[in-house]
Design a protein around this motif. Structure first.
Motif, PDB file in Angstrom:
ATOM      1  N   VAL A 465       0.845  -1.203   0.000  1.00  0.00           N
ATOM      2  CA  VAL A 465       0.000   0.000   0.000  1.00  0.00           C
ATOM      3  C   VAL A 465       0.878   1.250   0.000  1.00  0.00           C
ATOM      4  CG1 VAL A 465      -1.718   1.320   1.280  1.00  0.00           C
ATOM      5  CG2 VAL A 465      -1.912  -1.173   1.139  1.00  0.00           C
ATOM      6  N   LYS A 466       1.910   1.232   0.820  1.00  0.00           N
ATOM      7  CA  LYS A 466       2.815   2.378   0.916  1.00  0.00           C
ATOM      8  C   LYS A 466       3.481   2.661  -0.425  1.00  0.00           C
ATOM      9  CE  LYS A 466       6.829   4.033   3.562  1.00  0.00           C
ATOM     10  NZ  LYS A 466       7.806   3.682   4.637  1.00  0.00           N
ATOM     11  N   ALA A 467       3.905   1.598  -1.118  1.00  0.00           N
ATOM     12  CA  ALA A 467       4.548   1.765  -2.423  1.00  0.00           C
ATOM     13  C   ALA A 467       3.570   2.338  -3.446  1.00  0.00           C
ATOM     14  CB  ALA A 467       5.106   0.428  -2.896  1.00  0.00           C
ATOM     15  N   HIS A 468       2.326   1.895  -3.379  1.00  0.00           N
ATOM     16  CA  HIS A 468       1.293   2.410  -4.283  1.00  0.00           C
ATOM     17  C   HIS A 468       1.087   3.908  -4.056  1.00  0.00           C
ATOM     18  CE1 HIS A 468      -2.518   2.706  -6.475  1.00  0.00           C
ATOM     19  NE2 HIS A 468      -3.019   3.295  -5.400  1.00  0.00           N
ATOM     20  N   GLU A 484      -5.413   9.972  -0.346  1.00  0.00           N
ATOM     21  CA  GLU A 484      -5.458  10.356   1.068  1.00  0.00           C
ATOM     22  C   GLU A 484      -6.437   9.487   1.870  1.00  0.00           C
ATOM     23  OE1 GLU A 484      -3.512  12.238   2.723  1.00  0.00           O
ATOM     24  OE2 GLU A 484      -2.350  12.942   1.001  1.00  0.00           O
ATOM     25  N   PRO A 485      -7.639   9.196   1.370  1.00  0.00           N
ATOM     26  CA  PRO A 485      -8.519   8.290   2.113  1.00  0.00           C
ATOM     27  C   PRO A 485      -7.919   6.895   2.292  1.00  0.00           C
ATOM     28  CG  PRO A 485      -9.778   9.528   0.499  1.00  0.00           C
ATOM     29  CD  PRO A 485      -8.334   9.810   0.216  1.00  0.00           C
ATOM     30  N   LEU A 486      -7.227   6.396   1.260  1.00  0.00           N
ATOM     31  CA  LEU A 486      -6.589   5.084   1.381  1.00  0.00           C
ATOM     32  C   LEU A 486      -5.491   5.113   2.444  1.00  0.00           C
ATOM     33  CD1 LEU A 486      -6.028   2.175   0.497  1.00  0.00           C
ATOM     34  CD2 LEU A 486      -4.605   3.088  -1.362  1.00  0.00           C
ATOM     35  N   LYS A 487      -4.724   6.189   2.466  1.00  0.00           N
ATOM     36  CA  LYS A 487      -3.663   6.324   3.466  1.00  0.00           C
ATOM     37  C   LYS A 487      -4.244   6.321   4.873  1.00  0.00           C
ATOM     38  CE  LYS A 487       0.275   9.322   4.615  1.00  0.00           C
ATOM     39  NZ  LYS A 487       1.002  10.564   4.224  1.00  0.00           N
ATOM     40  N   CYS A 526      -8.603  -3.170   1.474  1.00  0.00           N
ATOM     41  CA  CYS A 526      -8.334  -3.842   0.197  1.00  0.00           C
ATOM     42  C   CYS A 526      -9.181  -3.255  -0.931  1.00  0.00           C
ATOM     43  CB  CYS A 526      -8.596  -5.336   0.329  1.00  0.00           C
ATOM     44  SG  CYS A 526      -7.368  -6.222   1.319  1.00  0.00           S
ATOM     45  N   LEU A 527     -10.470  -3.020  -0.667  1.00  0.00           N
ATOM     46  CA  LEU A 527     -11.310  -2.426  -1.706  1.00  0.00           C
ATOM     47  C   LEU A 527     -10.907  -0.977  -1.968  1.00  0.00           C
ATOM     48  CD1 LEU A 527     -12.950  -5.028  -1.607  1.00  0.00           C
ATOM     49  CD2 LEU A 527     -15.008  -3.643  -1.786  1.00  0.00           C
ATOM     50  N   GLY A 528     -10.468  -0.270  -0.926  1.00  0.00           N
ATOM     51  CA  GLY A 528      -9.959   1.078  -1.139  1.00  0.00           C
ATOM     52  C   GLY A 528      -8.738   1.077  -2.035  1.00  0.00           C
ATOM     53  N   LEU A 529      -7.852   0.117  -1.831  1.00  0.00           N
ATOM     54  CA  LEU A 529      -6.671  -0.029  -2.694  1.00  0.00           C
ATOM     55  C   LEU A 529      -7.095  -0.319  -4.127  1.00  0.00           C
ATOM     56  CD1 LEU A 529      -3.601  -0.307  -3.124  1.00  0.00           C
ATOM     57  CD2 LEU A 529      -3.814  -2.713  -2.380  1.00  0.00           C
ATOM     58  N   MET A 563     -14.958   5.691  -1.607  1.00  0.00           N
ATOM     59  CA  MET A 563     -13.958   6.294  -0.731  1.00  0.00           C
ATOM     60  C   MET A 563     -14.583   7.259   0.273  1.00  0.00           C
ATOM     61  SD  MET A 563     -11.436   4.653  -2.031  1.00  0.00           S
ATOM     62  CE  MET A 563      -9.793   5.225  -1.594  1.00  0.00           C
ATOM     63  N   LYS A 564     -15.673   7.931  -0.111  1.00  0.00           N
ATOM     64  CA  LYS A 564     -16.312   8.897   0.783  1.00  0.00           C
ATOM     65  C   LYS A 564     -17.369   8.269   1.685  1.00  0.00           C
ATOM     66  CE  LYS A 564     -15.758  12.865  -2.359  1.00  0.00           C
ATOM     67  NZ  LYS A 564     -14.918  13.693  -1.476  1.00  0.00           N
ATOM     68  N   ARG A 565     -18.064   7.241   1.201  1.00  0.00           N
ATOM     69  CA  ARG A 565     -19.222   6.730   1.934  1.00  0.00           C
ATOM     70  C   ARG A 565     -19.009   5.350   2.579  1.00  0.00           C
ATOM     71  NH1 ARG A 565     -24.286   9.846   1.434  1.00  0.00           N
ATOM     72  NH2 ARG A 565     -25.121   7.933   2.342  1.00  0.00           N
ATOM     73  N   GLN A 566     -18.039   4.594   2.097  1.00  0.00           N
ATOM     74  CA  GLN A 566     -17.818   3.252   2.618  1.00  0.00           C
ATOM     75  C   GLN A 566     -16.493   3.109   3.359  1.00  0.00           C
ATOM     76  OE1 GLN A 566     -20.023   0.701   2.596  1.00  0.00           O
ATOM     77  NE2 GLN A 566     -21.518   2.060   1.644  1.00  0.00           N
TER      78      GLN A 566
END
Length: 592
Positions: A465-468, A484-487, A526-529, A563-566
């Motif tokens: 994730v960090k590399a992505h 930013e939401p994924l982070k 995982c789904l955020g990624l 990303m905003k709602r889930q």
């Protein structure tokens, strides 16, 4: 009556644009060009829509019947199964040495989604056979492979897995089925197994049962279990079928769903069995089949969600009820279609954002499996082992929830059999239970998979994730909405892991009480990624002047919704985890 259309365009987007499979350094992936994958997917979609889905309601209504020891499958199932065999769909990724087509796992999962969406109960017959083949291929002798795999690949023989007994399910150390050694090297298998999917049916010439049993004198508990091949008909030296083995179907289960699949009570009365793998090492061999099955069950979860969403969307576009509060959208009709209403759109976007994210997660996971197997990559093997309970547990939990949302879209119509949505709900429900309940999956994730190999797999995931995030930090167009939401979500996952490390050793219940929330927290990350990866691919296509701009803009809008709602649900799951064991364990058992 429901309809089904395979989401070929969306699958192609994931394979060719998000994953860029042909460029992956995995043997066989160089052949997965866009024309090839599209041709395979379109043909699979055609079979799913035209052959399998029309039988979905038939199977649900008719179910299976037991007549004089013979199980009859629903009308049309046998002919449909022959079509599947003729098309080679039963062994798409099986070893060519035994009649398979040798395609990567990612293609088998992509097409398997279509077949499962179209008719989950039907697809289980082939799915279980595939798992039994994998176990024999990995642990069987050369003679066993030559005897069983070619016919199983061709589909003329099918397979099962026999674990559960009346007194034990998850705790397989309580198994009582006996395997008594014989002078000729075979074993006499005696005992009863329950809930055996596809245990008896009329679609194949032979059924190859993989049966867990205990050899007398072996260690107690799980360490004393062995695995046996127990065919319905014994196989002669020339490969022809011999006499009927001493096994029978003692009854069919009356179930909430998947009526078209025969769920059997299997009685073994001194049946001839053949040891597969090492004595007392049966669980090692069976886990090859179980882990594969868990991934395929995860696929079933979002596959049922996918077909349910398709039908809910069609209803929402056609059903006229009320007027748009911002202004009439259908001036020539008595009302506007319900899709104009914000809460209906919220419902549909919950469905759409999950289904598309789950599809990407499952296909990405399949590439990790291919990397582990085809490249002999130990790091990839550790990663997919870590992710297996997440793929199974999270995707089936959310998949079931999504079928309920789809049913809700139809209102009262969704509660009636006529419209068919209630079948998707009933069929999806089993995926949360079999192949290890989702509670068991969460315990496996926290107690076994997190500390596995000194925590290397989970640390590897964090680095991934960090590399992505690092590779795309200059992407200003997507930074605020996706990166930013994924982070932030990834930090929640890390914080949960740190809590388990700090509290788990001194109070194991503190970790186990939060295991289910951790599984869901992990699933959302995982789904955020996946949505971040899809957004990058979609934006790149738009920037390159793609002709189908609407498709990519819809992909971005759906991703932003997730990303905003889930994705913010990770904070809720973290708060629950950090509350520890006290809220869960304080109430005495007698006071429930």
């Amino acid at each position: 009556m429901t309809t089904y259309t395979a989401p070929v365009k969306d699958t192609q987007f994931i394979l060719q644009e998000m994953l860029n499979v042909q460029a992956m350094d995995i043997p066989g992936y160089d052949e997965l060009d866009a024309d090839f994958t599209k041709a395979v997917l379109e043909e699979a979609g055609k079979v799913a829509a035209e052959v399998l889905h029309p039988l979905n309601k038939v199977g649900d209504a008719q179910g299976c019947s037991l007549e004089n020891g013979v199980v009859r499958t629903p009308e049309g199932f046998k002919a449909a199964y022959e079509t599947m065999c003729e098309g080679g769909w039963t062994a798409l990724d099986a070893d060519p040495a035994y009649g398979g087509q040798g395609m990567p796992v990612v293609m088998n999962l992509a097409t398997g989604e279509y077949f499962s969406s179209a008719n989950m109960a039907f697809q289980m017959y082939s799915g279980l056979t595939h798992g039994a083949m994998s176990a024999i291929h990995a642990h069987g002798s050369d003679a066993q492979k030559e005897t069983y795999l070619p016919n199983m690949a061709a589909g003329t023989w099918t397979g099962t897995m026999n674990l559960t007994e009346p007194q034990c399910g998850t705790d397989l150390g309580l198994i009582r089925t006996k395997a008594e050694p014989q002078e000729d090297g075979t074993y006499r298998i005696t005992g009863q197994k329950i809930w055996i999917s596809a245990g008896e049916h009329d679609m194949s010439d032979n059924i190859i049962h993989l049966v867990l049993a205990r050899i007398p004198g072996g260690p107690e508990g799980i360490k004393g279990i062995s695995l046996f091949i127990v065919p319905k008909f014994l196989v002669n030296e020339d490969g022809s079928l011999g006499e009927r083995n001493s096994l029978s179907c003692g009854g069919l289960e009356e179930k909430m769903g998947i009526h078209g699949n025969a769920t059997c009570v299997m009685n073994y009365d001194g049946a001839t069995g053949f040891l597969i793998g090492e004595m007392h090492k049966g669980m090692r061999a069976m886990f090859t089949m179980m882990n594969e099955a868990r991934l395929l069950v995860g696929m079933q979860g979002f596959a049922q969600a996918s077909v349910a969403y398709q039908n809910a969307l069609g209803f929402a576009q056609d059903r006229l009820q009320g007027r748009d509060v911002t202004g009439t959208k259908n001036p020539n009709g008595p009302a506007d279609p319900i899709i104009v209403h914000p809460d209906v759109r919220r419902n549909l976007l919950d469905q759409k954002s999950f289904v598309e994210g789950a599809r990407a997660f499952a296909l990405w996971g399949a590439t990790v499996i291919d990397r582990a197997h085809r490249n002999g990559d130990a790091e990839a093997d550790g990663l997919i082992s870590l992710l297996t309970p997440v793929l199974k547990g999270f995707l089936t939990d959310k998949g079931f929830d999504t079928t309920v949302l789809a049913q809700q879209t139809l209102g009262g119509s969704g509660f009636t059999q006529e419209w068919g949505l209630e079948q998707f709900v009933r069929d999806a429900r089993i995926a949360m239970i079999y192949e290890g309940t989702n509670g068991v999956q969460s315990l496996d994730l926290v107690a076994r998979k997190l500390p596995m190999n000194g925590g290397k797999p989970i640390m590897g995931f964090f680095e991934l994730v960090k590399a992505h995030l690092k590779a795309n930090e200059e992407n200003a167009a997507l930074k605020a909405d996706f990166l930013e939401p994924l982070k932030a979500a990834s930090k929640d996952l890390q914080a949960a892991g740190m809590f388990f490390m700090a509290e788990g050793m001194k109070n194991p219940n503190a970790a186990l009480s939060g295991s289910y929330d951790f599984m869901h927290l992990f699933g959302h990350v995982c789904l955020g990624l996946m949505w971040s990866k899809m957004a990058i691919a979609a934006q790149a296509a738009i920037d390159a002047g793609a002709s189908d701009r609407e498709f990519y803009e819809a992909k971005l809008a759906t991703g932003r919704y997730y990303m905003k709602r889930q994705l913010p649900a990770t904070a809720l799951h973290l708060a629950r985890i950090q509350s520890g064991a006290e809220p869960v364990m304080t109430l005495e058992a007698a006071n429930f």
